[in-house]
Design a protein around this motif. Structure first.
Motif, PDB file in Angstrom:
ATOM      1  N   GLU A 271     120.477  19.653 -10.935  1.00 44.60           N
ATOM      2  CA  GLU A 271     121.112  20.006  -9.663  1.00 44.60           C
ATOM      3  C   GLU A 271     120.505  21.310  -9.147  1.00 44.60           C
ATOM      4  OE1 GLU A 271     125.308  20.817 -10.335  1.00 44.60           O
ATOM      5  OE2 GLU A 271     124.878  21.182 -12.452  1.00 44.60           O
ATOM      6  N   HIS A 272     120.939  21.723  -7.984  1.00 41.21           N
ATOM      7  CA  HIS A 272     120.388  22.929  -7.391  1.00 41.21           C
ATOM      8  C   HIS A 272     121.501  23.778  -6.779  1.00 41.21           C
ATOM      9  CE1 HIS A 272     120.797  20.464  -3.731  1.00 41.21           C
ATOM     10  NE2 HIS A 272     120.848  21.623  -3.086  1.00 41.21           N
ATOM     11  N   LYS A 302     116.456  13.875  -8.893  1.00 44.28           N
ATOM     12  CA  LYS A 302     117.903  14.046  -8.721  1.00 44.28           C
ATOM     13  C   LYS A 302     118.253  15.504  -8.465  1.00 44.28           C
ATOM     14  CE  LYS A 302     122.280  13.574 -11.220  1.00 44.28           C
ATOM     15  NZ  LYS A 302     122.902  13.196 -12.520  1.00 44.28           N
ATOM     16  N   ALA A 303     117.618  16.400  -9.221  1.00 39.71           N
ATOM     17  CA  ALA A 303     117.902  17.826  -9.073  1.00 39.71           C
ATOM     18  C   ALA A 303     117.521  18.348  -7.695  1.00 39.71           C
ATOM     19  CB  ALA A 303     117.164  18.613 -10.148  1.00 39.71           C
TER      20      ALA A 303
END
Length: 411
Positions: A271-272, A302-303
């Motif tokens: 994630e971010h 995804k991230a």
């Protein structure tokens, strides 16, 4: 079982050959029985301690301090002897030459005898260097923290982040710690950098969440006004010990992840987060561990979901092989990647600005320090802690400080 027996025989033969050749150097320069007996006693004691520790430590315990200490003693004993073997094999060549020479010119072999003694003395003298280095590495080297500072310039850095400072630490390996006072010194050194943002790039523990029980408050004291962020490393998954059940392994993994917020770190799991300053922002992206050939849990795509292509991006990924194989040529343009994992193998030779070598470089293309390709950077942190070998020789524990600078706009 047959394969194990064959492997044991081969290993024993190699160990015997190593010790035999190393002992020749001692025999060449001294006839003192007490010295030779002491050599044998120390050798047997070190091997015995290592074998005893290995046999009596259950697989479920992982890398205990006792195993690390036994491994450290054994390496301290073996590495100098490998150097001796190199010279003693050369001495054997001289023995063969001497025998042939004596057949041709009887009575003129004294020169070979004197050369044998000279070679043995040189070999023992040189072997003393790695021996002393390994002793220092165990006693003091593992706490010889170095602050490495870099200033990186980017044309596409948002103006508000000109002069923005990031401190990176990596590879804590809390299960290896034994000296709280020394660790606190390292923590104070980190805080003295007064960086805006702090990141930790994985391997919080050797295997088990309980290793952090006595260290949460210590690492919670780390400070950064724009936040503290972290990712997982390969050791955080509990893959290197045996578990009573799959459920126990899952429970431990969840406990490892739960430690991060207790320390005040925001754990990024594919994630971010956006770091905002004066109305502008940069994207901080964190992935789970991704290593070439093993534990490829991380999902970069995804991230990076909902991150814009024009955003300035900083990627946290534990293993630098991820950058080599998925990131550096990625058209999404991850301007800066921060990794760890290699430890620089905790041993090598570095002369800043001149020379850098470690066996780690034969495994990882990016193994320690700053690298640039395709206009993108990666920093491979040498690690804050240590693992397996309870020390550091020439490759010191690292605190990285990176200052971002705004470059000239392209015209």
């Amino acid at each position: 079982m047959a394969a194990w027996i064959i492997a044991s025989i081969i290993f024993s033969a190699l160990v015997f050959s190593l010790e035999f050749y190393a002992f020749q150097a001692l025999k060449t320069i001294t006839k003192n029985k007490a010295i030779k007996a002491l050599w044998i006693i120390v050798t047997v004691a070190f091997y015995g301690y290592f074998i005893y520790t290995l046999v009596t430590t259950p697989r479920s315990a992982g890398q205990t301090n006792a195993i690390q200490l036994a491994s450290g003693f054994l390496l301290t004993l073996v590495m100098p002897k490998l150097l001796l073997v190199f010279f003693m094999l050369g001495e054997d060549v001289f023995r063969i030459l001497k025998k042939g020479y004596s057949w041709l010119t009887p009575g003129e072999t004294a020169v070979f005898e004197s050369r044998r003694v000279f070679i043995a003395k040189i070999a023992l003298g040189l072997a003393a260097i790695p021996f002393a280095s390994f002793i220092y590495g165990i006693v003091q080297g593992r706490y010889n923290y170095k602050v490495l500072k870099y200033q990186l310039t980017f044309n596409d850095l948002p103006d508000a982040f000109d002069g923005f400072k990031i401190t990176q630490i990596s590879d804590i390996h809390a299960g290896s710690f034994t000296n709280k006072e020394k660790i606190m010194y390292g923590i104070d050194l980190i805080n003295k950098q007064q960086s805006d943002l702090m990141v930790f790039t994985g391997d919080l523990v050797n295997n088990m969440a309980s290793e952090m029980d006595n260290w949460v408050s210590v690492f919670k004291s780390l400070e950064a006004p724009y936040g503290k962020y972290s990712v997982l490393g390969n050791h955080d998954y509990g893959d290197y010990v045996s578990w009573d059940s799959p459920e126990d392994k899952i429970k431990n993994f969840e406990a490892v992840k739960a430690v991060h917020p207790k320390m005040g770190f925001n754990l990024l799991l594919d994630e971010h987060r956006y770091i905002e300053k004066d109305g502008q922002r940069l994207a901080l992206i964190g992935v789970e561990n991704w290593g070439k050939g093993f534990n490829q849990a991380g999902d970069l795509q995804k991230a990076s979901e909902k991150v814009l292509a024009d955003d300035f991006k900083i990627l946290l990924t534990h293993d630098p092989s991820h950058w080599e194989h998925q990131v550096k040529e990625n058209t999404f343009n991850y301007q800066l990647t921060l990794s760890g994992h290699t430890h620089g193998l905790q041993m090598g030779i570095e002369i800043p600005g001149w020379f850098k070598w470690s066996p780690s470089q034969y495994i990882y293309k990016q193994w320690a320090g700053l690298y640039q390709e395709y206009g993108r950077f990666i920093n491979v942190n040498r690690g804050f802690g240590y693992h397996a070998f309870p020390g550091r020789v020439g490759i010191w524990p690292e605190i990285t400080v990176i200052e971002l600078k705004k470059g000239e706009k392209n015209t």
